[in-house]
Design a protein around this motif. Sequence first.
Motif, mmCIF file in Angstrom:
data_model
loop_
_atom_site.group_PDB
_atom_site.id
_atom_site.type_symbol
_atom_site.label_atom_id
_atom_site.label_comp_id
_atom_site.label_asym_id
_atom_site.label_seq_id
_atom_site.Cartn_x
_atom_site.Cartn_y
_atom_site.Cartn_z
ATOM 1 N N UNK A 119 -7.106 -7.767 -4.711
ATOM 2 C CA UNK A 119 -6.199 -6.618 -4.736
ATOM 3 C C UNK A 119 -5.097 -6.840 -3.713
ATOM 4 N N UNK A 120 -3.888 -6.393 -4.060
ATOM 5 C CA UNK A 120 -2.748 -6.500 -3.148
ATOM 6 C C UNK A 120 -2.180 -5.108 -2.895
ATOM 7 N N UNK A 121 -2.089 -4.771 -1.610
ATOM 8 C CA UNK A 121 -1.511 -3.504 -1.198
ATOM 9 C C UNK A 121 -0.223 -3.771 -0.446
ATOM 10 N N UNK A 122 0.734 -2.873 -0.553
ATOM 11 C CA UNK A 122 2.022 -3.083 0.102
ATOM 12 C C UNK A 122 2.379 -1.924 1.020
ATOM 13 N N UNK A 123 3.061 -2.273 2.105
ATOM 14 C CA UNK A 123 3.645 -1.297 3.028
ATOM 15 C C UNK A 123 5.129 -1.637 3.129
ATOM 16 N N UNK A 124 5.989 -0.671 2.861
ATOM 17 C CA UNK A 124 7.431 -0.920 2.878
ATOM 18 C C UNK A 124 8.095 -0.206 4.047
ATOM 19 N N UNK A 125 8.853 -0.971 4.823
ATOM 20 C CA UNK A 125 9.649 -0.437 5.912
ATOM 21 C C UNK A 125 11.112 -0.478 5.471
ATOM 22 N N UNK A 126 11.853 0.589 5.730
ATOM 23 C CA UNK A 126 13.233 0.674 5.251
ATOM 24 C C UNK A 126 14.115 -0.431 5.806
ATOM 25 N N UNK A 127 13.840 -0.896 7.017
ATOM 26 C CA UNK A 127 14.680 -1.912 7.642
ATOM 27 C C UNK A 127 14.139 -3.326 7.438
ATOM 28 N N UNK A 128 12.819 -3.464 7.469
ATOM 29 C CA UNK A 128 12.236 -4.807 7.488
ATOM 30 C C UNK A 128 11.824 -5.323 6.120
ATOM 31 N N UNK A 129 11.536 -4.434 5.188
ATOM 32 C CA UNK A 129 11.115 -4.875 3.872
ATOM 33 C C UNK A 129 9.658 -4.560 3.607
ATOM 34 N N UNK A 130 9.076 -5.283 2.666
ATOM 35 C CA UNK A 130 7.716 -5.006 2.198
ATOM 36 C C UNK A 130 6.731 -6.054 2.692
ATOM 37 N N UNK A 131 5.682 -5.590 3.333
ATOM 38 C CA UNK A 131 4.586 -6.452 3.767
ATOM 39 C C UNK A 131 3.427 -6.287 2.794
ATOM 40 N N UNK A 132 2.843 -7.405 2.375
ATOM 41 C CA UNK A 132 1.780 -7.384 1.367
ATOM 42 C C UNK A 132 0.447 -7.805 1.980
ATOM 43 N N UNK A 133 -0.570 -7.021 1.723
ATOM 44 C CA UNK A 133 -1.919 -7.287 2.215
ATOM 45 C C UNK A 133 -2.823 -7.625 1.035
ATOM 46 N N UNK A 134 -3.392 -8.827 1.052
ATOM 47 C CA UNK A 134 -4.268 -9.267 -0.034
ATOM 48 C C UNK A 134 -5.716 -9.178 0.405
#
Length: 206
Positions: A161-176
């Motif tokens: 499973x891949x979950x994402x956290x998006x920051x308005x300035x930095x972009x999207x970080x993906x956790x697998x």
Amino acid sequence: MSRIFGLILLLVIVAAAGLFYTAPIISFYDVRSACKSQDIESLAKLIDFDSVRASLKTQLLAGDEGIAAPAPSALNDPVGATGNAVKGVADSIGKAFNELVNPNAPKTPPKPVIDVNSYLTPKALLGLTYGAAKDANRFELSQYEGKPPSPKTAFFSLERARLTITDELRGTTTFTFERHGLTHWQLVHIGLPTPDMEPKPETPAG
């Protein structure tokens, strides 16, 4: 009676399916909670540190150029592997010859030393779950304002499973996460934002 039993069985199946689907999200929040409480023992169970360390190191060293595909395998593609090796030798010889002929030419600056372990402390990992990305090793929770960002499911299968956290300035970080057991999921990879993944500023309509 059989109708009630069937309804109960259906509810159990639905509840089990819901728990299975939400288990990676629960694991994500477990990681965040363990980071906040500095619970190293729990983090060791929730995170495959060797895999996450390798994934972060590769991305941090690649920088903005991004990660290249794996080199050709000598077993599966001997011609490609030989060509890749010859190209590497030729590039090294060309670089050495250029430095010999043009000693005053500007040299390629050495790559900065990156301490990958500085991204694996509880505080830095917490920063990653907040979307701090490459700034996670300098993350301070006391400086963070607002509600913690919630993860979104980008991909889900029986094993991964891949979950994402998006920051308005930095972009999207993906956790697998990978499944280890019926409902136990372990974090095995953290994908940092890349330039092409960074949010683009909205242009006003009209």
